[in-house]
Structure formats: structure tokens, C-alpha cells
Design a protein around this motif. Structure first.
Motif, PDB file in Angstrom:
ATOM      1  N   ARG A 136       0.449 -16.102  -1.602  1.00  0.00           N
ATOM      2  CA  ARG A 136       1.852 -15.452  -1.820  1.00  0.00           C
ATOM      3  C   ARG A 136       1.751 -14.749  -2.956  1.00  0.00           C
ATOM      4  O   ARG A 136       2.720 -13.614  -3.050  1.00  0.00           O
ATOM      5  CB  ARG A 136       2.834 -16.767  -1.607  1.00  0.00           C
ATOM      6  CG  ARG A 136       3.090 -17.405  -0.434  1.00  0.00           C
ATOM      7  CD  ARG A 136       3.991 -18.549  -0.476  1.00  0.00           C
ATOM      8  NE  ARG A 136       4.491 -18.831   0.880  1.00  0.00           N
ATOM      9  CZ  ARG A 136       5.188 -20.144   1.271  1.00  0.00           C
ATOM     10  NH1 ARG A 136       5.364 -20.907   0.346  1.00  0.00           N
ATOM     11  NH2 ARG A 136       5.511 -20.169   2.484  1.00  0.00           N
ATOM     12  N   ARG A 137       1.235 -15.252  -3.863  1.00  0.00           N
ATOM     13  CA  ARG A 137       1.375 -14.560  -5.483  1.00  0.00           C
ATOM     14  C   ARG A 137       0.511 -13.298  -5.078  1.00  0.00           C
ATOM     15  O   ARG A 137       1.181 -12.182  -5.651  1.00  0.00           O
ATOM     16  CB  ARG A 137       0.624 -15.314  -6.222  1.00  0.00           C
ATOM     17  CG  ARG A 137       0.404 -14.812  -7.661  1.00  0.00           C
ATOM     18  CD  ARG A 137       1.524 -14.881  -8.657  1.00  0.00           C
ATOM     19  NE  ARG A 137       1.578 -13.811  -9.806  1.00  0.00           N
ATOM     20  CZ  ARG A 137       2.507 -13.267 -10.389  1.00  0.00           C
ATOM     21  NH1 ARG A 137       3.670 -13.654  -9.960  1.00  0.00           N
ATOM     22  NH2 ARG A 137       2.364 -12.578 -11.496  1.00  0.00           N
ATOM     23  N   GLU A 138      -0.329 -13.252  -4.386  1.00  0.00           N
ATOM     24  CA  GLU A 138      -1.182 -11.859  -4.265  1.00  0.00           C
ATOM     25  C   GLU A 138      -0.357 -10.891  -3.355  1.00  0.00           C
ATOM     26  O   GLU A 138      -0.399  -9.868  -3.650  1.00  0.00           O
ATOM     27  CB  GLU A 138      -2.474 -12.401  -3.546  1.00  0.00           C
ATOM     28  CG  GLU A 138      -3.542 -12.862  -4.338  1.00  0.00           C
ATOM     29  CD  GLU A 138      -4.754 -13.278  -3.521  1.00  0.00           C
ATOM     30  OE1 GLU A 138      -5.417 -14.345  -4.215  1.00  0.00           O
ATOM     31  OE2 GLU A 138      -4.878 -13.205  -2.289  1.00  0.00           O
ATOM     32  N   GLN A 139       0.125 -11.434  -2.390  1.00  0.00           N
ATOM     33  CA  GLN A 139       1.103 -10.672  -1.502  1.00  0.00           C
ATOM     34  C   GLN A 139       2.189 -10.032  -2.155  1.00  0.00           C
ATOM     35  O   GLN A 139       2.421  -8.810  -1.959  1.00  0.00           O
ATOM     36  CB  GLN A 139       1.610 -11.582  -0.297  1.00  0.00           C
ATOM     37  CG  GLN A 139       0.532 -11.909   0.549  1.00  0.00           C
ATOM     38  CD  GLN A 139      -0.036 -10.647   1.663  1.00  0.00           C
ATOM     39  OE1 GLN A 139       0.669 -10.008   1.937  1.00  0.00           O
ATOM     40  NE2 GLN A 139      -1.208 -10.478   1.765  1.00  0.00           N
ATOM     41  N   ALA A 140       2.819 -10.777  -3.053  1.00  0.00           N
ATOM     42  CA  ALA A 140       4.020 -10.393  -3.864  1.00  0.00           C
ATOM     43  C   ALA A 140       3.576  -9.399  -4.777  1.00  0.00           C
ATOM     44  O   ALA A 140       4.279  -8.056  -4.938  1.00  0.00           O
ATOM     45  CB  ALA A 140       4.590 -11.613  -4.675  1.00  0.00           C
ATOM     46  N   LEU A 141       2.402  -9.568  -5.255  1.00  0.00           N
ATOM     47  CA  LEU A 141       1.951  -8.611  -6.235  1.00  0.00           C
ATOM     48  C   LEU A 141       1.783  -7.106  -5.610  1.00  0.00           C
ATOM     49  O   LEU A 141       2.052  -6.089  -6.184  1.00  0.00           O
ATOM     50  CB  LEU A 141       0.580  -8.959  -7.163  1.00  0.00           C
ATOM     51  CG  LEU A 141       1.240  -9.939  -8.434  1.00  0.00           C
ATOM     52  CD1 LEU A 141      -0.175 -10.435  -8.852  1.00  0.00           C
ATOM     53  CD2 LEU A 141       1.805  -9.063  -9.417  1.00  0.00           C
ATOM     54  N   ALA A 142       0.761  -7.211  -4.635  1.00  0.00           N
ATOM     55  CA  ALA A 142       0.607  -6.188  -3.779  1.00  0.00           C
ATOM     56  C   ALA A 142       1.697  -5.341  -3.361  1.00  0.00           C
ATOM     57  O   ALA A 142       1.786  -4.092  -3.287  1.00  0.00           O
ATOM     58  CB  ALA A 142      -0.499  -6.521  -2.659  1.00  0.00           C
ATOM     59  N   ARG A 143       2.440  -5.856  -2.707  1.00  0.00           N
ATOM     60  CA  ARG A 143       3.883  -5.127  -2.254  1.00  0.00           C
ATOM     61  C   ARG A 143       4.747  -4.755  -3.432  1.00  0.00           C
ATOM     62  O   ARG A 143       5.083  -3.698  -3.440  1.00  0.00           O
ATOM     63  CB  ARG A 143       4.799  -5.992  -1.123  1.00  0.00           C
ATOM     64  CG  ARG A 143       5.069  -7.095  -1.577  1.00  0.00           C
ATOM     65  CD  ARG A 143       6.093  -7.707  -0.823  1.00  0.00           C
ATOM     66  NE  ARG A 143       5.587  -7.734   0.627  1.00  0.00           N
ATOM     67  CZ  ARG A 143       6.247  -7.899   1.847  1.00  0.00           C
ATOM     68  NH1 ARG A 143       7.376  -8.181   2.038  1.00  0.00           N
ATOM     69  NH2 ARG A 143       5.678  -7.859   3.022  1.00  0.00           N
ATOM     70  N   THR A 144       4.665  -5.456  -4.483  1.00  0.00           N
ATOM     71  CA  THR A 144       5.500  -4.626  -5.718  1.00  0.00           C
ATOM     72  C   THR A 144       4.489  -3.535  -6.086  1.00  0.00           C
ATOM     73  O   THR A 144       5.386  -2.452  -6.524  1.00  0.00           O
ATOM     74  CB  THR A 144       5.620  -5.658  -6.783  1.00  0.00           C
ATOM     75  OG1 THR A 144       6.110  -7.059  -6.353  1.00  0.00           O
ATOM     76  CG2 THR A 144       6.306  -5.330  -7.982  1.00  0.00           C
ATOM     77  N   ARG A 145       3.180  -3.482  -6.166  1.00  0.00           N
ATOM     78  CA  ARG A 145       2.645  -2.469  -6.826  1.00  0.00           C
ATOM     79  C   ARG A 145       2.728  -1.177  -5.797  1.00  0.00           C
ATOM     80  O   ARG A 145       3.058  -0.204  -6.140  1.00  0.00           O
ATOM     81  CB  ARG A 145       1.114  -2.819  -6.555  1.00  0.00           C
ATOM     82  CG  ARG A 145       0.062  -2.116  -7.641  1.00  0.00           C
ATOM     83  CD  ARG A 145      -1.166  -2.697  -7.726  1.00  0.00           C
ATOM     84  NE  ARG A 145      -1.295  -4.081  -8.094  1.00  0.00           N
ATOM     85  CZ  ARG A 145      -1.653  -4.930  -7.662  1.00  0.00           C
ATOM     86  NH1 ARG A 145      -2.202  -4.923  -6.283  1.00  0.00           N
ATOM     87  NH2 ARG A 145      -1.873  -6.208  -8.231  1.00  0.00           N
ATOM     88  N   GLU A 146       2.882  -1.394  -4.427  1.00  0.00           N
ATOM     89  CA  GLU A 146       2.950  -0.622  -3.362  1.00  0.00           C
ATOM     90  C   GLU A 146       4.539   0.024  -3.265  1.00  0.00           C
ATOM     91  O   GLU A 146       4.772   1.101  -3.444  1.00  0.00           O
ATOM     92  CB  GLU A 146       2.760  -0.942  -2.114  1.00  0.00           C
ATOM     93  CG  GLU A 146       2.693  -0.002  -1.099  1.00  0.00           C
ATOM     94  CD  GLU A 146       2.528  -0.763   0.414  1.00  0.00           C
ATOM     95  OE1 GLU A 146       1.682  -1.851   0.348  1.00  0.00           O
ATOM     96  OE2 GLU A 146       3.355  -0.409   1.359  1.00  0.00           O
TER      97      GLU A 146
END
Ligand code: SAH
Length: 242
Positions: A211-221
Motif C-alpha cells: 500500500r505504501r509503495e502504491q501510494a507513493l507511486a501514484r503520488t509521484r505520478e
């Protein structure tokens, strides 16, 4: 949380404030929201609240005196120190940080909803309210904006949401203010699309990591501005707390 809303159309807010999360919060006494009909402060036999603009042009302007008297009464009904907010497309952007501030502000706040062309400038000069905008677009009145402010604020009052964690994991709310991760519910397959395996494995640490990785990835995007990178402008306004 104690809020008072001044509006020409209290009925617009009544339905919202008596439904779902807001309804339970009000019912349970966790938040007190008083609706004041500006018409009650109108002048003359017709309780006039608006008039034609000096200088000509289309539309009507809300008169200063009814608003001044309504806000003065509302402030009296609050503990000393209540904040006064005027909803306006010209205001400071409303964001999660301000919602947190308002939720924690004991004396509460008074929300003034404009209508028509807006309100007589002298009401603003006298009251010196904080002007708050919910986005770079123009609504027909402050009521929808007031509902956004009340909802975002009330759900941060302890006890309003089912379990305390649910607000903490929302977008803009984690310690670093990033976006939320994606969510899935049953069934496990929808139109051939499967729920990510890790969410079904029961390994809580792995789920948290994913979840943390996903949250970071979509924030970056989607919102690189939230990550505070100097080279990542992002066209949108930044809802980060200082
Ligand atoms: N003539 C004004 C807009 C008036 S719209 C202007 O151009 O600045 C009528 C009322 O709707 C406003 O007084 C305000 O209370 C509310 N409103 C409209 N857009 C809003 C927004 N983006 N955020 C908060 N309130 C808004």
C-alpha cells in the motif's frame, strides 16, 4: 466542533447534515452545526437582503447590514475566539491542513455563504473574515462550498468516523501528506480483473508495504508537488502543511 452557517438557503444544508457520516456526527453530539437564515436579518417588511449594484451591471449584491448583524449574533453564540470564514472564489484554497486546524479549534467557526454577485465589500472590511475558496471555479452560492468545509472538518473530529485510523490513511493525511493507496472489495475478480495477490495473502506487513509503495507511486505520478521535489512543479495547488 461548533460551526454556524449563515445562508439564504438553509434547506440546502439540512439534507446533507442529516445524512450518513454528518448525520451521525450531529445526532451523536460530536459536532454542533447551527444554520442561520440570513433572511431573518433582512430589512423592512419584505426582509430584504439584497439590492442592485452601485455602478450598474447585472445581478444583485447581498447587503452589508444583514450580514454584519447575523455574523455578530453568531459570534456571540460561540465561545470567545471563533473564526469567521467567508466562502469566496477569491479566498485562500481550502485544504486538509485548514480542515485539521478548524477541527481542533475549540471556539469553532462561522461560515458565511455568499449568493448572486457576492456581498457588499464593506461587510468584509468590517468583519475581516478569512476568505476561503474550494477551487478555481465559480459556484452560484457558498452552500456547496460550506458543505465541503463542514464535511472535511467534521470527519477529523475524534469519534466521527467509524474507527480512528480511517482518516489517517486518507490522501493528504499521512505524516508525509501523500495520496491514498487503491482499494478493493469483493468479488476477487471483476471483468477479468483480479485483486492484487498480496492483499489476499493475509501477510499484514506485506500488505502495508504494498500500500505504501502504491501510494507513493501514484503520488509521484499524479501529484509530484506533494512530494516536495524542487524540480517537480505540478500544476495544482499544494495541500501540504508547512
Ligand atoms: N462575483 C464573485 C462570485 C460570486 S458567486 C466573483 O467572481 O468573485 C456567489 C457566491 O458563491 C460567492 O459570494 C461565494 O460565497 C460562493 N462561491 C462561488 N465560488 C466559490 C468558490 N470557488 N469557493 C467558495 N465559495 C464560492
Amino acid at each position: 466542533m461548533h460551526a454556524t452557517v449563515l445562508t439564504l438557503f438553509p434547506g440546502l444544508l439540512e439534507a446533507y447534515l442529516s445524512t450518513s457520516v454528518m448525520g451521525r456526527a450531529v445526532e451523536g453530539g460530536l459536532v454542533e452545526i447551527d444554520l442561520v437564515d440570513l433572511r431573518d436579518y433582512g430589512e423592512g417588511p419584505h426582509r430584504q437582503v439584497d439590492d442592485r449594484p452601485f455602478g450598474g451591471g447585472p445581478g444583485m449584491v447581498l447587503m452589508a447590514e444583514p450580514i454584519l448583524r447575523a455574523v455578530e449574533d453568531a459570534r456571540e453564540a460561540h465561545e470567545e475566539g471563533a473564526r469567521t470564514l467567508f466562502l469566496s472564489p477569491q479566498g485562500r484554497a481550502f485544504d486538509q491542513a485548514l480542515a485539521r486546524e478548524l477541527a481542533a479549534h475549540g471556539p469553532g467557526f462561522v461560515l458565511v455563504c455568499g449568493r448572486y454577485e457576492g456581498i457588499d465589500e464593506r461587510a468584509l472590511t468590517v468583519l475581516e473574515p478569512e476568505e476561503i475558496s474550494v477551487g478555481d471555479f465559480v459556484l452560484s452560492g457558498g452552500e456547496v462550498a460550506a458543505m465541503a468545509v463542514l464535511d472535511a472538518t467534521a470527519r477529523l473530529v475524534p469519534g466521527v468516523l467509524g474507527h480512528d485510523q480511517s482518516a489517517e490513511e486518507d490522501s493528504f493525511s499521512a505524516e508525509d501528506g501523500i495520496l491514498d493507496h487503491p482499494h478493493y472489495t469483493r468479488p476477487a475478480v471483476v471483468r477479468g480483473l483480479e485483486v492484487p495477490e498480496v492483499l489476499r495473502g493475509g501477510n499484514h506487513a506485506a500488505v502495508a508495504r504494498w500500500r505504501r509503495e502504491q501510494a507513493l507511486a501514484r503520488t509521484r505520478e499524479r501529484r509530484p508537488d506533494l512530494l516536495g521535489g524542487k524540480d517537480e512543479g505540478g500544476g495544482r495547488r499544494c495541500p501540504r502543511e508547512p
